[in-house]
Design a protein around this motif. Structure first.
Motif, PDB file in Angstrom:
ATOM      1  N   ARG A   1       0.887  -1.385   0.011  1.00 29.57           N
ATOM      2  CA  ARG A   1      -0.163   0.055   0.169  1.00 29.57           C
ATOM      3  C   ARG A   1       0.655   1.347  -0.020  1.00 29.57           C
ATOM      4  N   LEU A   2       1.959   1.164   0.274  1.00 31.00           N
ATOM      5  CA  LEU A   2       2.936   2.280   0.499  1.00 31.00           C
ATOM      6  C   LEU A   2       3.431   2.795  -1.083  1.00 31.00           C
ATOM      7  N   PRO A   3       3.633   4.231  -1.184  1.00 28.17           N
ATOM      8  CA  PRO A   3       4.115   4.493  -2.394  1.00 28.17           C
ATOM      9  C   PRO A   3       5.268   3.925  -2.844  1.00 28.17           C
ATOM     10  N   ALA A   4       5.976   4.116  -4.210  1.00 34.28           N
ATOM     11  CA  ALA A   4       6.991   3.373  -4.663  1.00 34.28           C
ATOM     12  C   ALA A   4       8.399   4.203  -3.998  1.00 34.28           C
ATOM     13  N   THR A   5       9.196   3.352  -3.566  1.00 35.98           N
ATOM     14  CA  THR A   5      10.354   3.830  -2.769  1.00 35.98           C
ATOM     15  C   THR A   5      11.434   4.547  -3.806  1.00 35.98           C
ATOM     16  N   GLY A   6      12.372   5.216  -3.105  1.00 38.67           N
ATOM     17  CA  GLY A   6      13.166   6.042  -3.864  1.00 38.67           C
ATOM     18  C   GLY A   6      14.284   5.229  -4.715  1.00 38.67           C
ATOM     19  N   ASP A   7      15.130   5.976  -5.547  1.00 39.91           N
ATOM     20  CA  ASP A   7      15.920   5.411  -6.642  1.00 39.91           C
ATOM     21  C   ASP A   7      17.272   5.373  -5.762  1.00 39.91           C
TER      22      ASP A   7
ATOM     23  N   GLN B   1      16.335   7.382   0.192  1.00 39.13           N
ATOM     24  CA  GLN B   1      16.886   8.732   0.244  1.00 39.13           C
ATOM     25  C   GLN B   1      15.912   9.307   1.272  1.00 39.13           C
ATOM     26  N   HIS B   2      14.445   8.727   1.366  1.00 43.88           N
ATOM     27  CA  HIS B   2      13.755   9.375   2.246  1.00 43.88           C
ATOM     28  C   HIS B   2      13.540   8.776   3.816  1.00 43.88           C
ATOM     29  N   GLY B   3      14.285   7.859   3.823  1.00 39.07           N
ATOM     30  CA  GLY B   3      14.533   7.268   5.416  1.00 39.07           C
ATOM     31  C   GLY B   3      13.546   6.207   5.438  1.00 39.07           C
ATOM     32  N   VAL B   4      12.908   5.503   4.367  1.00 37.64           N
ATOM     33  CA  VAL B   4      12.042   4.467   4.374  1.00 37.64           C
ATOM     34  C   VAL B   4      12.861   3.223   4.370  1.00 37.64           C
ATOM     35  N   VAL B   5      12.612   2.265   5.097  1.00 32.93           N
ATOM     36  CA  VAL B   5      13.379   0.937   5.221  1.00 32.93           C
ATOM     37  C   VAL B   5      12.968   0.192   4.340  1.00 32.93           C
TER      38      VAL B   5
ATOM     39  N   GLN C   1      11.718  -5.173  -4.202  1.00 30.34           N
ATOM     40  CA  GLN C   1      11.659  -3.991  -4.799  1.00 30.34           C
ATOM     41  C   GLN C   1      11.160  -4.132  -6.342  1.00 30.34           C
ATOM     42  N   GLY C   2      11.787  -4.819  -7.026  1.00 33.26           N
ATOM     43  CA  GLY C   2      11.257  -5.125  -8.533  1.00 33.26           C
ATOM     44  C   GLY C   2      11.989  -3.996  -9.448  1.00 33.26           C
ATOM     45  N   ILE C   3      13.058  -3.323  -8.755  1.00 33.07           N
ATOM     46  CA  ILE C   3      13.630  -2.428  -9.755  1.00 33.07           C
ATOM     47  C   ILE C   3      15.124  -2.196  -9.266  1.00 33.07           C
ATOM     48  N   THR C   4      15.834  -1.624  -9.990  1.00 31.04           N
ATOM     49  CA  THR C   4      17.342  -1.586  -9.678  1.00 31.04           C
ATOM     50  C   THR C   4      17.511  -0.038  -9.330  1.00 31.04           C
ATOM     51  N   PRO C   5      18.298   0.493  -8.283  1.00 31.88           N
ATOM     52  CA  PRO C   5      18.251   1.723  -7.832  1.00 31.88           C
ATOM     53  C   PRO C   5      19.401   2.413  -8.981  1.00 31.88           C
ATOM     54  N   ARG C   6      19.200   3.877  -9.022  1.00 34.50           N
ATOM     55  CA  ARG C   6      20.192   4.589  -9.682  1.00 34.50           C
ATOM     56  C   ARG C   6      21.392   4.697  -8.936  1.00 34.50           C
ATOM     57  N   VAL C   7      21.418   4.790  -7.531  1.00 42.25           N
ATOM     58  CA  VAL C   7      22.563   5.114  -6.816  1.00 42.25           C
ATOM     59  C   VAL C   7      22.582   4.018  -5.739  1.00 42.25           C
ATOM     60  N   MET C   8      23.868   3.778  -5.448  1.00 42.69           N
ATOM     61  CA  MET C   8      23.773   2.810  -4.122  1.00 42.69           C
ATOM     62  C   MET C   8      25.046   3.460  -3.309  1.00 42.69           C
ATOM     63  N   ILE C   9      24.687   3.606  -1.975  1.00 43.99           N
ATOM     64  CA  ILE C   9      25.428   4.472  -1.206  1.00 43.99           C
ATOM     65  C   ILE C   9      25.948   3.577   0.028  1.00 43.99           C
ATOM     66  N   THR C  10      27.135   3.187   0.428  1.00 43.78           N
ATOM     67  CA  THR C  10      27.588   2.485   1.337  1.00 43.78           C
ATOM     68  C   THR C  10      28.745   3.215   2.129  1.00 43.78           C
ATOM     69  N   ASP C  11      29.239   2.448   3.193  1.00 42.33           N
ATOM     70  CA  ASP C  11      30.483   2.878   3.723  1.00 42.33           C
ATOM     71  C   ASP C  11      31.684   1.986   2.919  1.00 42.33           C
TER      72      ASP C  11
ATOM     73  N   ASN D   1      26.521   8.094   4.241  1.00 44.97           N
ATOM     74  CA  ASN D   1      25.828   7.025   4.835  1.00 44.97           C
ATOM     75  C   ASN D   1      24.942   7.060   6.268  1.00 44.97           C
ATOM     76  N   ASN D   2      24.894   8.329   6.523  1.00 42.16           N
ATOM     77  CA  ASN D   2      24.357   8.466   7.996  1.00 42.16           C
ATOM     78  C   ASN D   2      22.880   8.275   8.099  1.00 42.16           C
ATOM     79  N   ARG D   3      22.174   8.189   6.810  1.00 44.11           N
ATOM     80  CA  ARG D   3      20.742   7.816   7.047  1.00 44.11           C
ATOM     81  C   ARG D   3      20.690   6.412   7.302  1.00 44.11           C
ATOM     82  N   ALA D   4      21.454   5.652   6.626  1.00 48.37           N
ATOM     83  CA  ALA D   4      21.215   4.187   6.824  1.00 48.37           C
ATOM     84  C   ALA D   4      21.842   3.917   8.254  1.00 48.37           C
TER      85      ALA D   4
END
Length: 235
Positions: free
Chosen positions: A70-76, A100-104, A129-139, A164-167
């Motif tokens: 039910r939730l909107p699509a997640t960020g890229d 990027q919005h803080g959605v787990v 997720q069924g999609i590939t992200p545009r960017v992946m951010i890690t430590d 990576n503070n958000r994660a």
């Protein structure tokens, strides 16, 4: 209000509203099962903490799955991070991805912190997720680069601890629950609990830079979705 009964709660002594409320308390707030029992008792609902635990086991994951749909699509832009958790005297690793919005997006409890474990997380994310992200951010953990190269070779990868503070911040609610629950008893229990806990948190999450009016509207919508998910809303 007349209690609403649905086939999902057949043979249960309490109606959907009570069961849904108990599960919401347990997964939404840092409360132990005994605390939930006491809150319900204060409202004249006499139910044992063991019953609340059984409700959470029986219905929690089903509610979480419906919330995800039910939730909107997640960020890229995906932020990935791992944190050590102690389970039954052994170190495990809780891998978590947020947008990027803080959605787990998802979590995975594993005994290893290596490329194989990172690959498992990425494959699970892509499947869910069924999609590939545009960017992946890690430590700067090298396992992420190796996993990304094998699973998502075309995705931009940024490795920088400060990005990576958000994660990293997304682990804080887990630490609070660990203290309340006096640590997780097994990897399976941690996986089951956190899979539901994070979905419920997503539903009631307050977006950044939201004014009071928008927050009230967003919260009201979240309660409507929760009511539908728990089948407590009338047809």
């Amino acid at each position: 209000m007349k209690p609403i009964h649905t086939p999902r709660y057949a043979r249960h002594r309490f109606p959907a509203e009570v069961i849904g409320y108990a599960i919401w308390l347990y997964f939404r707030f840092p409360l132990s099962l005994r605390m939930v029992e006491e809150i319900l008792a204060a409202r004249g609902i006499l139910v044992s903490y063991e019953t609340v635990r059984q409700w959470a086991l029986k219905f929690g994951q089903s509610f979480a799955n419906q919330i995800r749909r039910r939730l909107p699509a997640t960020g890229d832009k995906w932020h990935l991070d791992e944190v050590a958790i102690n389970i039954a005297g052994r170190k495990h690793w809780l891998w978590r991805a947020v947008d990027q919005h803080g959605v787990v997006l998802d979590i995975l409890v594993q005994s290893r912190r290596n490329a194989k474990a990172a690959k498992r997380l990425l494959r699970k994310l892509l499947k869910k997720q069924g999609i590939t992200p545009r960017v992946m951010i890690t430590d700067k953990l090298a396992s992420y680069a190796a996993a990304k190269k094998a699973v998502m070779p075309g995705v931009e990868h940024r490795q920088h601890k400060g990005l990576n503070n958000r994660a990293e911040n997304s682990h804080q609610p887990t630490r609070r629950r660990e203290r309340i629950m006096k640590r997780f008893k097994s990897a399976g229990q941690a996986q089951r609990f956190l899979s539901v806990h994070d979905r419920v948190a997503n539903l009631f999450r307050r977006p950044a830079n939201t004014n009071a009016a928008d927050h009230r509207a967003s919260r009201a919508q979240a309660f409507r979705v929760w009511s539908e998910v728990t089948s407590a809303a009338s047809a």
